[in-house]
Write a protein that holds these residues in place. Structure first.
Motif, mmCIF file in Angstrom:
data_model
loop_
_atom_site.group_PDB
_atom_site.id
_atom_site.type_symbol
_atom_site.label_atom_id
_atom_site.label_comp_id
_atom_site.label_asym_id
_atom_site.label_seq_id
_atom_site.Cartn_x
_atom_site.Cartn_y
_atom_site.Cartn_z
ATOM 1 N N UNK A 1 21.606 -50.171 -27.799
ATOM 2 C CA UNK A 1 21.343 -49.484 -26.534
ATOM 3 C C UNK A 1 21.004 -50.480 -25.429
ATOM 4 N N UNK A 2 20.203 -51.495 -25.727
ATOM 5 C CA UNK A 2 19.834 -52.495 -24.718
ATOM 6 C C UNK A 2 21.062 -53.255 -24.241
ATOM 7 N N UNK A 3 21.950 -53.610 -25.169
ATOM 8 C CA UNK A 3 23.163 -54.345 -24.804
ATOM 9 C C UNK A 3 24.062 -53.492 -23.898
ATOM 10 N N UNK A 4 24.088 -52.186 -24.145
ATOM 11 C CA UNK A 4 24.951 -51.304 -23.348
ATOM 12 C C UNK A 4 24.309 -50.879 -22.032
ATOM 13 N N UNK A 5 23.002 -51.137 -21.845
ATOM 14 C CA UNK A 5 22.314 -50.705 -20.630
ATOM 15 C C UNK A 5 22.949 -51.250 -19.343
ATOM 16 N N UNK B 1 25.610 -38.195 -16.112
ATOM 17 C CA UNK B 1 25.361 -37.602 -17.428
ATOM 18 C C UNK B 1 26.513 -37.896 -18.379
ATOM 19 N N UNK B 2 27.745 -37.901 -17.841
ATOM 20 C CA UNK B 2 28.901 -38.218 -18.674
ATOM 21 C C UNK B 2 28.835 -39.658 -19.168
ATOM 22 N N UNK B 3 28.514 -40.579 -18.257
ATOM 23 C CA UNK B 3 28.397 -41.989 -18.652
ATOM 24 C C UNK B 3 27.276 -42.174 -19.664
ATOM 25 N N UNK B 4 26.160 -41.485 -19.407
ATOM 26 C CA UNK B 4 25.042 -41.575 -20.339
ATOM 27 C C UNK B 4 25.432 -41.011 -21.700
ATOM 28 N N UNK B 5 26.233 -39.947 -21.680
ATOM 29 C CA UNK B 5 26.671 -39.345 -22.940
ATOM 30 C C UNK B 5 27.559 -40.296 -23.727
ATOM 31 N N UNK B 6 28.413 -41.053 -23.004
ATOM 32 C CA UNK B 6 29.289 -42.019 -23.683
ATOM 33 C C UNK B 6 28.459 -43.096 -24.361
ATOM 34 N N UNK B 7 27.488 -43.657 -23.612
ATOM 35 C CA UNK B 7 26.629 -44.695 -24.190
ATOM 36 C C UNK B 7 25.823 -44.130 -25.349
ATOM 37 N N UNK B 8 25.280 -42.938 -25.142
ATOM 38 C CA UNK B 8 24.498 -42.303 -26.208
ATOM 39 C C UNK B 8 25.364 -42.063 -27.439
ATOM 40 N N UNK B 9 26.608 -41.678 -27.222
ATOM 41 C CA UNK B 9 27.515 -41.438 -28.354
ATOM 42 C C UNK B 9 27.734 -42.711 -29.153
ATOM 43 N N UNK B 10 27.899 -43.825 -28.450
ATOM 44 C CA UNK B 10 28.073 -45.097 -29.163
ATOM 45 C C UNK B 10 26.833 -45.436 -29.988
ATOM 46 N N UNK B 11 25.661 -45.190 -29.402
ATOM 47 C CA UNK B 11 24.421 -45.456 -30.133
ATOM 48 C C UNK B 11 24.296 -44.512 -31.328
ATOM 49 N N UNK B 12 24.685 -43.246 -31.117
ATOM 50 C CA UNK B 12 24.606 -42.270 -32.203
ATOM 51 C C UNK B 12 25.559 -42.634 -33.338
ATOM 52 N N UNK B 13 26.755 -43.115 -32.984
ATOM 53 C CA UNK B 13 27.703 -43.544 -34.014
ATOM 54 C C UNK B 13 27.101 -44.681 -34.835
#
Length: 307
Positions: A173-177, A206-218
């Motif tokens: 998450x920090x790297x993607x921030x 929110x869409x961009x945040x969802x993409x980053x969150x999705x990567x973290x969730x994966x």
């Protein structure tokens, strides 16, 4: 239609917004680069991160074990009142290579057993219903299974695994921030230049945040699935060792009785000995193999012994 002055004002605001977000993104990125550049060397940095992760995991394990003991409030079974059971457990503990654990009884919201601690300071907590449900030989097989968990310190290893999962996903998450900040800045700038409704910008962010969150969730899902796969292997290993100690049919019979009497869920739902819910995701995230599979493996082992 906008007036010329208004258009210039929106353009200036858009430019200022882009500068702010881009600056935050660059600063975050440069901070990450600075931290990377300040590292003594990759080996030392890795060692420090691993040490801190394991220390946090061990603290979580100790606190979690204490919390479970407090929640269950188990009562110790007196040796003087159950000499035959303790004689069997002493013999099993000697063969497994652990100190004889304290035998405790508590309400586990169903026929169940769990191991707390390790090879030298372990407790085996039994639900009171097991004494009515199982024969002495079957109860011995269940305790043998838990003793193998104590020997392998499986609860500690699993907790350390979860600590690693949290650390790695946090680092991702920090790297993607910086990317999230830059995308947010560009979206805000475009929104201002177009004169879009602020709600449109919020949807884009929110869409961009969802993409980053999705990567973290994966990342989180993948690592958690790996930890749970290890947990299932340890269940099979504990079954196999207990079967060698007490006989596969005794453990198979005990698990069969527990399976018929158990209702999934409750306070200890992640600790129970079943894992029969259906679905691929459930299979990947289950801490225990399906009970039917465990019983069938034990019956096959018994058949091989007879041949």
């Amino acid at each position: 239609m906008r007036r010329p002055g208004s258009s210039l004002l929106f353009a200036a605001a858009a430019a200022a917004t882009l500068v702010v977000y881009a600056t935050l993104s660059v600063l975050t990125y440069r901070a990450l680069l600075y931290l990377w550049a300040q590292q003594p060397d990759p080996a030392t940095t890795t060692a420090v991160v691993v040490a801190l992760t394991l220390a946090a995991g061990y603290a979580s394990y100790r606190l979690g074990t204490a919390r479970i003991r407090f929640a269950l409030d188990p009562a110790e079974l007196p040796r003087a009142e159950l000499p035959e059971l303790y004689r069997r457990v002493d013999a099993l503990a000697d063969r497994v290579g652990v100190e004889t654990p304290r035998l405790m009884v508590a309400s586990l919201q169903g026929p169940n057993a769990l191991a707390l601690g390790g090879a030298r300071d372990g407790d085996v907590v039994l639900d009171g219903s097991l004494f009515r449900l199982l024969t002495a030989t079957e109860l011995e097989a269940i305790i043998a299974h838990e003793l193998v968990h104590l020997k392998g310190r499986d609860s500690l290893v699993k907790t350390l695994g979860y600590s690693v999962v949290r650390t790695v996903t946090g680092m991702v998450w920090v790297v993607l921030l910086p990317i999230l900040l830059l995308v947010g800045g560009v979206a805000r700038t475009v929104s201002l230049l177009r004169g879009d409704d602020p709600a449109e910008f919020r949807r884009t962010v929110r869409t961009a945040d969802a993409v980053v969150t999705s990567l973290v969730v994966v990342c989180l899902f993948t690592l958690t699935a790996a930890v749970q796969a290890y947990s299932r292997r340890r269940e099979y290993a504990a079954d196999d060792r207990a079967a060698r100690l007490t006989g596969p049919l005794a453990l198979a019979s005990a698990l069969e009785k527990i399976d018929r009497a158990t209702t999934p869920g409750g306070l200890l739902s992640t600790l129970v000995v079943h894992g029969d819910e259906e679905g691929l995701v459930t299979d990947l995230l289950a801490s225990h193999p399906p009970m039917d599979d465990r019983i069938e493996r034990l019956r096959q082992a018994a058949a091989r012994r007879r041949n």
